[in-house]
Design a protein around this motif. Structure first.
Motif, PDB file in Angstrom:
ATOM      1  N   LEU A 178       0.895  -1.459  -0.046  1.00  0.00           N
ATOM      2  CA  LEU A 178       0.278  -0.506  -0.223  1.00  0.00           C
ATOM      3  C   LEU A 178       0.740   0.981  -0.213  1.00  0.00           C
ATOM      4  CD1 LEU A 178      -3.666  -1.192   2.666  1.00  0.00           C
ATOM      5  CD2 LEU A 178      -3.020  -0.828  -0.223  1.00  0.00           C
ATOM      6  N   SER A 179       1.614   0.568   0.465  1.00  0.00           N
ATOM      7  CA  SER A 179       2.754   2.653   0.635  1.00  0.00           C
ATOM      8  C   SER A 179       3.795   2.678  -0.534  1.00  0.00           C
ATOM      9  CB  SER A 179       4.020   2.631   1.521  1.00  0.00           C
ATOM     10  OG  SER A 179       4.944   3.276   1.344  1.00  0.00           O
ATOM     11  N   ALA A 180       4.061   1.717  -1.043  1.00  0.00           N
ATOM     12  CA  ALA A 180       4.693   1.803  -2.884  1.00  0.00           C
ATOM     13  C   ALA A 180       3.663   2.249  -3.192  1.00  0.00           C
ATOM     14  CB  ALA A 180       5.326   0.681  -2.667  1.00  0.00           C
ATOM     15  N   MET A 181       2.278   1.621  -3.503  1.00  0.00           N
ATOM     16  CA  MET A 181       1.136   1.688  -4.701  1.00  0.00           C
ATOM     17  C   MET A 181       1.276   2.978  -4.537  1.00  0.00           C
ATOM     18  SD  MET A 181      -0.622  -1.756  -5.111  1.00  0.00           S
ATOM     19  CE  MET A 181      -1.135  -1.037  -6.157  1.00  0.00           C
ATOM     20  N   ASN A 182       0.555   3.957  -2.957  1.00  0.00           N
ATOM     21  CA  ASN A 182       0.436   5.218  -2.433  1.00  0.00           C
ATOM     22  C   ASN A 182       0.848   6.115  -3.594  1.00  0.00           C
ATOM     23  OD1 ASN A 182      -2.314   5.516  -0.908  1.00  0.00           O
ATOM     24  ND2 ASN A 182      -1.134   4.347   0.671  1.00  0.00           N
ATOM     25  N   SER A 183       2.024   6.168  -3.254  1.00  0.00           N
ATOM     26  CA  SER A 183       3.250   6.986  -4.443  1.00  0.00           C
ATOM     27  C   SER A 183       3.143   7.071  -6.115  1.00  0.00           C
ATOM     28  CB  SER A 183       4.733   6.317  -3.933  1.00  0.00           C
ATOM     29  OG  SER A 183       5.042   5.281  -4.874  1.00  0.00           O
ATOM     30  N   CYS A 184       2.209   6.142  -6.431  1.00  0.00           N
ATOM     31  CA  CYS A 184       2.381   6.218  -7.894  1.00  0.00           C
ATOM     32  C   CYS A 184       1.401   5.914  -8.094  1.00  0.00           C
ATOM     33  CB  CYS A 184       3.837   5.131  -8.417  1.00  0.00           C
ATOM     34  SG  CYS A 184       3.352   3.342  -7.631  1.00  0.00           S
ATOM     35  N   LEU A 185      -0.505   5.504  -7.567  1.00  0.00           N
ATOM     36  CA  LEU A 185      -1.297   5.090  -8.324  1.00  0.00           C
ATOM     37  C   LEU A 185      -2.517   5.559  -7.036  1.00  0.00           C
ATOM     38  CD1 LEU A 185       0.004   1.385  -8.958  1.00  0.00           C
ATOM     39  CD2 LEU A 185      -0.773   3.225 -10.971  1.00  0.00           C
ATOM     40  N   GLY A 186      -3.446   5.166  -8.315  1.00  0.00           N
ATOM     41  CA  GLY A 186      -5.039   5.608  -7.731  1.00  0.00           C
ATOM     42  C   GLY A 186      -5.622   4.717  -6.698  1.00  0.00           C
ATOM     43  N   SER A 187      -7.335   5.103  -6.856  1.00  0.00           N
ATOM     44  CA  SER A 187      -8.147   4.355  -6.362  1.00  0.00           C
ATOM     45  C   SER A 187      -8.015   2.512  -6.540  1.00  0.00           C
ATOM     46  CB  SER A 187      -8.854   3.906  -7.993  1.00  0.00           C
ATOM     47  OG  SER A 187      -8.548   4.979  -8.408  1.00  0.00           O
ATOM     48  N   LEU A 188      -7.045   3.069  -5.092  1.00  0.00           N
ATOM     49  CA  LEU A 188      -6.307   1.131  -4.631  1.00  0.00           C
ATOM     50  C   LEU A 188      -7.812   0.449  -4.047  1.00  0.00           C
ATOM     51  CD1 LEU A 188      -3.115   2.688  -2.885  1.00  0.00           C
ATOM     52  CD2 LEU A 188      -4.109   1.725  -5.162  1.00  0.00           C
ATOM     53  N   ARG A 207      -5.480  -3.808  -6.394  1.00  0.00           N
ATOM     54  CA  ARG A 207      -5.115  -3.636  -7.081  1.00  0.00           C
ATOM     55  C   ARG A 207      -5.012  -1.569  -7.293  1.00  0.00           C
ATOM     56  NH1 ARG A 207      -9.989  -5.947 -10.074  1.00  0.00           N
ATOM     57  NH2 ARG A 207     -12.141  -4.295  -8.869  1.00  0.00           N
ATOM     58  N   GLY A 208      -4.127  -0.943  -8.290  1.00  0.00           N
ATOM     59  CA  GLY A 208      -4.258  -0.319  -8.241  1.00  0.00           C
ATOM     60  C   GLY A 208      -4.608   0.868  -9.337  1.00  0.00           C
ATOM     61  N   ARG A 209      -4.607   2.056  -9.719  1.00  0.00           N
ATOM     62  CA  ARG A 209      -5.240   2.440 -11.359  1.00  0.00           C
ATOM     63  C   ARG A 209      -4.232   3.569 -11.351  1.00  0.00           C
ATOM     64  NH1 ARG A 209     -11.859   3.779 -13.514  1.00  0.00           N
ATOM     65  NH2 ARG A 209     -10.411   2.807 -15.889  1.00  0.00           N
ATOM     66  N   LYS A 210      -4.121   3.864 -12.679  1.00  0.00           N
ATOM     67  CA  LYS A 210      -2.837   5.136 -13.165  1.00  0.00           C
ATOM     68  C   LYS A 210      -4.200   6.351 -13.018  1.00  0.00           C
ATOM     69  CE  LYS A 210       0.516   4.854 -14.749  1.00  0.00           C
ATOM     70  NZ  LYS A 210       1.512   4.944 -15.641  1.00  0.00           N
TER      71      LYS A 210
END
Length: 253
Positions: A178-188, A207-210
Motif C-alpha cells: 500500500l505504501s508503494a502503490m500510494n506513491s504512483c497509483l490511485g483508486s486502490l 490493484r491500483g489505477r493509474k
C-alpha cells in the motif's frame, strides 16, 4: 540453466483442463495464486497485459483462456522459465510474447510500451524475516531480492493512463504494498483471501489505477475453503473459488 531437461518436465492441467502447462517436476511450480490473480483482472478483448516475473506463464495464459484476443506479454529473469513460458503460450495458441530479462534492466523496447493491465505474483517473502529456499530458482520465485517497492514502481510505470496494476501477495506484505502503490497509483482496492470462515486472511489480491482518484476500498474477504477444517485429501474449495479454479470464472471485486 537455459532449459529444463525432458525428464524434469510434466504437463499439468489448469482451469479444469482448459489449459495445460509444462512445468518442472523439481523447482518452482505454479499453484493457485497465479490462477486467482488472473481471475481478478477485468480485462477486455483486444487489451494488452504484461505479466512481471511470469514464470512458466500460468497467470497470463489463464487470463488468456478466460478473455479472448488479449495481447499478452511476459518478463521472466530465469532463461529456462522464459523458454517454458514461450512453449506454453505456443501450445495454448495464445498471443504471448515473453522477454527474458531482469525487471531492473528491462530492455528499451519493452520500457517504451505501456499496457492496459500489468499483473504480478511477486516474490513475497521478506528474507529479513525468513529462511531462503535451498533451490536457487525456487528461491528467486519466492524470496525478495528486488525490493517490493521497486517491483511495484516498475509495474506502475508500464501501466497506461487509467490502466491497472494487479498483485497477489502474502497478507503480511500489505502495508509495504500500500505504501508503494500510494506513491504512483490511485483508486486502490484490496480483497483479502481467507482460508476459512473466522480465519485471518493469508493472501490479498490488490490493484491500483493509474490516475485513479477514488479512496482506498477494503473488500469483505473471499473465503477459499468450506468448513472448519480440512477433511482428508479433498480440496473442499467454496463454490466461488472452485468455479475460478476449475471453470475459469472471474473474481469480481
Amino acid at each position: 540453466m537455459t532449459e529444463f531437461s525432458a525428464e524434469n518436465l510434466q504437463k499439468d492441467a489448469f482451469l479444469g483442463g482448459k489449459l495445460h502447462l509444462w512445468q518442472p517436476v523439481k523447482g518452482y511450480r505454479a499453484g493457485v495464486d497465479p490462477v486467482l490473480l488472473a481471475a481478478s483482472v477485468p480485462a477486455k478483448p483486444g487489451q494488452t497485459v504484461l505479466d512481471l516475473g511470469c514464470g512458466a506463464g500460468a497467470a497470463a495464459l489463464c487470463l488468456g483462456v478466460r478473455v479472448a484476443q488479449l495481447q499478452l506479454y511476459g518478463v521472466e529473469r530465469e532463461p529456462a522459465y522464459a523458454a517454458l513460458a514461450r512453449r506454453n503460450g505456443l501450445e495454448a495458441a495464445q498471443d504471448f510474447t515473453v522477454t527474458q530479462a531482469d525487471l531492473a534492466q528491462m530492455p528499451a523496447p519493452l520500457r517504451a510500451m505501456s499496457f492496459d493491465h500489468v499483473i504480478s505474483n511477486p516474490p513475497y517473502y521478506d528474507r529479513a524475516h525468513g529462511t531462503a529456499a535451498p533451490d536457487r530458482v525456487r528461491e528467486a520465485a519466492l524470496g525478495e531480492d528486488l525490493p517490493l517497492a521497486e517491483w511495484i514502481g516498475i509495474g506502475a510505470r508500464r501501466v497506461k493512463p487509467r490502466g491497472y496494476l494487479h498483485l497477489i501477495l502474502k497478507a503480511d506484505r500489505l502495508a509495504d504494498a500500500l505504501s508503494a502503490m500510494n506513491s504512483c497509483l490511485g483508486s486502490l482496492e484490496v480483497l483479502p483471501l481467507a482460508p476459512r470462515v473466522d480465519r485471518a486472511a493469508e493472501l490479498v489480491l490488490m490493484r491500483g489505477r493509474k490516475e485513479g482518484r477514488a479512496p482506498l476500498k477494503l473488500h469483505a474477504p473471499l473465503i477459499l475453503h468450506r468448513g472448519a477444517d480440512h477433511p482428508g485429501d479433498k480440496d473442499h474449495y467454496t463454490k466461488v473459488v472452485s468455479d475460478v479454479l476449475r471453470c475459469g470464472a472471474p473474481i469480481t471485486y
